[in-house]
Design a protein around this motif. Structure first.
Motif, PDB file in Angstrom:
ATOM      1  N   GLU A   1       0.829  -1.206   0.000  1.00  0.00           N
ATOM      2  CA  GLU A   1       0.000   0.000   0.000  1.00  0.00           C
ATOM      3  C   GLU A   1       0.866   1.259   0.000  1.00  0.00           C
ATOM      4  OE1 GLU A   1      -3.124   0.565  -0.360  1.00  0.00           O
ATOM      5  OE2 GLU A   1      -3.998  -1.428  -0.227  1.00  0.00           O
ATOM      6  N   LYS A   2       1.971   1.237   0.710  1.00  0.00           N
ATOM      7  CA  LYS A   2       2.882   2.388   0.717  1.00  0.00           C
ATOM      8  C   LYS A   2       3.517   2.585  -0.652  1.00  0.00           C
ATOM      9  CE  LYS A   2       3.957   1.989   5.642  1.00  0.00           C
ATOM     10  NZ  LYS A   2       4.973   1.629   6.655  1.00  0.00           N
ATOM     11  N   ARG A   3       3.934   1.460  -1.276  1.00  0.00           N
ATOM     12  CA  ARG A   3       4.508   1.552  -2.618  1.00  0.00           C
ATOM     13  C   ARG A   3       3.488   2.084  -3.613  1.00  0.00           C
ATOM     14  NH1 ARG A   3       6.405  -4.153  -4.154  1.00  0.00           N
ATOM     15  NH2 ARG A   3       6.275  -3.151  -6.213  1.00  0.00           N
ATOM     16  N   LYS A   4       2.235   1.662  -3.448  1.00  0.00           N
ATOM     17  CA  LYS A   4       1.189   2.128  -4.357  1.00  0.00           C
ATOM     18  C   LYS A   4       0.955   3.623  -4.204  1.00  0.00           C
ATOM     19  CE  LYS A   4      -3.286   1.149  -3.872  1.00  0.00           C
ATOM     20  NZ  LYS A   4      -4.577   0.419  -3.903  1.00  0.00           N
TER      21      LYS A   4
ATOM     22  N   VAL B   1       1.203   6.303  -7.140  1.00  0.00           N
ATOM     23  CA  VAL B   1       0.098   7.205  -7.470  1.00  0.00           C
ATOM     24  C   VAL B   1       0.581   8.652  -7.478  1.00  0.00           C
ATOM     25  CG1 VAL B   1      -2.094   8.141  -6.631  1.00  0.00           C
ATOM     26  CG2 VAL B   1      -1.724   5.667  -6.648  1.00  0.00           C
ATOM     27  N   ALA B   2       1.391   9.015  -6.471  1.00  0.00           N
ATOM     28  CA  ALA B   2       1.916  10.383  -6.382  1.00  0.00           C
ATOM     29  C   ALA B   2       2.777  10.740  -7.597  1.00  0.00           C
ATOM     30  CB  ALA B   2       2.728  10.551  -5.105  1.00  0.00           C
ATOM     31  N   LYS B   3       3.470   9.735  -8.151  1.00  0.00           N
ATOM     32  CA  LYS B   3       4.335   9.960  -9.322  1.00  0.00           C
ATOM     33  C   LYS B   3       3.580   9.816 -10.639  1.00  0.00           C
ATOM     34  CE  LYS B   3       8.484   8.231  -6.960  1.00  0.00           C
ATOM     35  NZ  LYS B   3       9.493   7.141  -6.914  1.00  0.00           N
ATOM     36  N   GLY B   4       2.322   9.396 -10.559  1.00  0.00           N
ATOM     37  CA  GLY B   4       1.534   9.205 -11.765  1.00  0.00           C
ATOM     38  C   GLY B   4       1.953   7.995 -12.577  1.00  0.00           C
TER      39      GLY B   4
ATOM     40  N   VAL C   1       1.208   1.191 -10.496  1.00  0.00           N
ATOM     41  CA  VAL C   1       0.002   1.043  -9.676  1.00  0.00           C
ATOM     42  C   VAL C   1      -0.723  -0.255 -10.034  1.00  0.00           C
ATOM     43  CG1 VAL C   1      -2.293   1.986  -9.175  1.00  0.00           C
ATOM     44  CG2 VAL C   1      -0.310   3.511  -9.269  1.00  0.00           C
ATOM     45  N   ALA C   2      -0.868  -0.517 -11.328  1.00  0.00           N
ATOM     46  CA  ALA C   2      -1.540  -1.734 -11.772  1.00  0.00           C
ATOM     47  C   ALA C   2      -0.783  -2.982 -11.313  1.00  0.00           C
ATOM     48  CB  ALA C   2      -1.673  -1.732 -13.294  1.00  0.00           C
ATOM     49  N   LYS C   3       0.532  -2.915 -11.385  1.00  0.00           N
ATOM     50  CA  LYS C   3       1.363  -4.048 -10.961  1.00  0.00           C
ATOM     51  C   LYS C   3       1.195  -4.314  -9.473  1.00  0.00           C
ATOM     52  CE  LYS C   3       6.218  -5.468 -10.530  1.00  0.00           C
ATOM     53  NZ  LYS C   3       7.629  -5.056 -10.721  1.00  0.00           N
TER      54      LYS C   3
ATOM     55  N   PRO D   1      -1.467   4.926   3.831  1.00  0.00           N
ATOM     56  CA  PRO D   1      -0.170   4.647   3.221  1.00  0.00           C
ATOM     57  C   PRO D   1       0.856   5.765   3.232  1.00  0.00           C
ATOM     58  CG  PRO D   1      -1.846   4.946   1.530  1.00  0.00           C
ATOM     59  CD  PRO D   1      -2.564   4.937   2.843  1.00  0.00           C
ATOM     60  N   ASP D   2       0.463   7.002   3.545  1.00  0.00           N
ATOM     61  CA  ASP D   2       1.460   8.074   3.522  1.00  0.00           C
ATOM     62  C   ASP D   2       1.322   8.972   4.743  1.00  0.00           C
ATOM     63  OD1 ASP D   2      -0.143  10.731   2.568  1.00  0.00           O
ATOM     64  OD2 ASP D   2      -0.955   8.944   1.612  1.00  0.00           O
TER      65      ASP D   2
END
Length: 292
Positions: A42-45, A49-52, A57-59, A177-178
């Motif tokens: 969730e943190k990686r996602k 998301v923040a980086k677009g 995200v899909a992975k 997550p953040d």
């Protein structure tokens, strides 16, 4: 001559989806591994998301689904509420509130209101006490009595009657997550708690209105960015005063009573390293509040 096989009888239940079965028990080690894995993903996602980064995200979503998704996470969390796994965290809250039981019971005709965010059960200690009018929400409701709702998207109260005397965030804040999202969640609790008003009962004034906060112990005992003084400074800036606390090997429990209604404006907290070291975790709370 072979006997004919008896045809199974068909009834109304035959065409219905299977009844939800009680999930098999998950071992203590598997529970911890699953919860930690989903937290990391969730943190990686959130970073993706923040980086677009849509592909990333899909992975990550696929990796979360492969682990069983939020349903499996909640199953692991429910396992953690078993008596042999540490039990229901609201037992600590109810133990702390014992000095105010008489006053809470006296309000049976107009009971005090509790909002349980991230609710997994309708039969935990606070629900079965009969002392509160309960509202329970969760991102993925596990059954009747729990509204499927995101606290950060819950409509704001229209008036005093829609606010709460206690909000429970038990093992919820750490799942955000953040760091900035955690600060926003704490700030948002002020919108839903009743404002402190002196009553005729000192015990009620000591405990209500309040926020019950439970976190994994390492969030404050082994974080690079958060320790108890830092957490207390953040909560004080929001108008909360620590009424009770308890630290175990696995969890930290806090009861924060709202004392100041003018707080929550102007003071911010950035992500600042306070404990260097490679063995630390990165749990942090970033609080950004508009000037009041």
């Amino acid at each position: 001559m072979a006997l004919k096989k008896k045809r199974a009888s068909r009834n109304l239940a035959h065409g219905r989806p299977p009844v939800l079965q009680k999930p098999k028990s998950i071992s203590r080690k598997a529970t911890k591994t699953l919860i930690n894995s989903i937290h990391v993903l969730e943190k990686r996602k959130a970073q993706a998301v923040a980086k677009g980064n849509v592909a990333e995200v899909a992975k990550i979503n696929a990796e979360i689904r492969a682990l069983g998704g939020i349903e499996k996470y909640q199953q692991a969390s429910l396992q953690g509420q078993r008596t042999d796994r540490g039990g229901d965290s609201s037992k600590v809250l109810m133990e702390w509130l014992k000095p105010a039981y008489a006053a809470l019971k006296a309000a049976a005709d107009a009971p005090f209101r509790m909002l349980e965010v991230g609710a997994l059960s309708t039969t935990n200690e606070c629900s079965s006490s009969g002392l509160f009018s309960m509202e329970r929400i969760d991102l993925n409701s596990q059954g009747e009595g729990i509204l499927q709702q995101d606290f950060m998207e819950r409509p704001l109260p229209r008036d005093h009657s829609e606010r709460f005397d206690i909000i429970s965030l038990s093992l919820v804040l750490n799942f955000v997550p953040d760091a900035a999202g955690r600060g926003s969640m704490l700030l948002r609790t002020l919108e839903f708690l009743r404002k402190p008003v002196a009553s005729t009962d000192e015990k009620l004034d000591e405990f209500l209105p309040s926020l019950f906060l439970v976190l994994p112990a390492p969030c404050v005992t082994n974080s690079r960015y958060t320790d108890e003084p830092t957490l207390e400074a953040i909560m004080n800036s929001l108008g909360y005063v620590q009424t009770r606390s308890k630290i175990t090997q696995k969890l930290v429990y806090y009861l924060w009573t709202r004392k100041n209604t003018s707080a929550g404006h102007g003071e911010s907290f950035a992500k600042k390293e306070i404990r260097p070291g490679g063995s630390r975790n990165n749990f942090a709370i970033v609080l950004r509040v508009p000037p009041g």
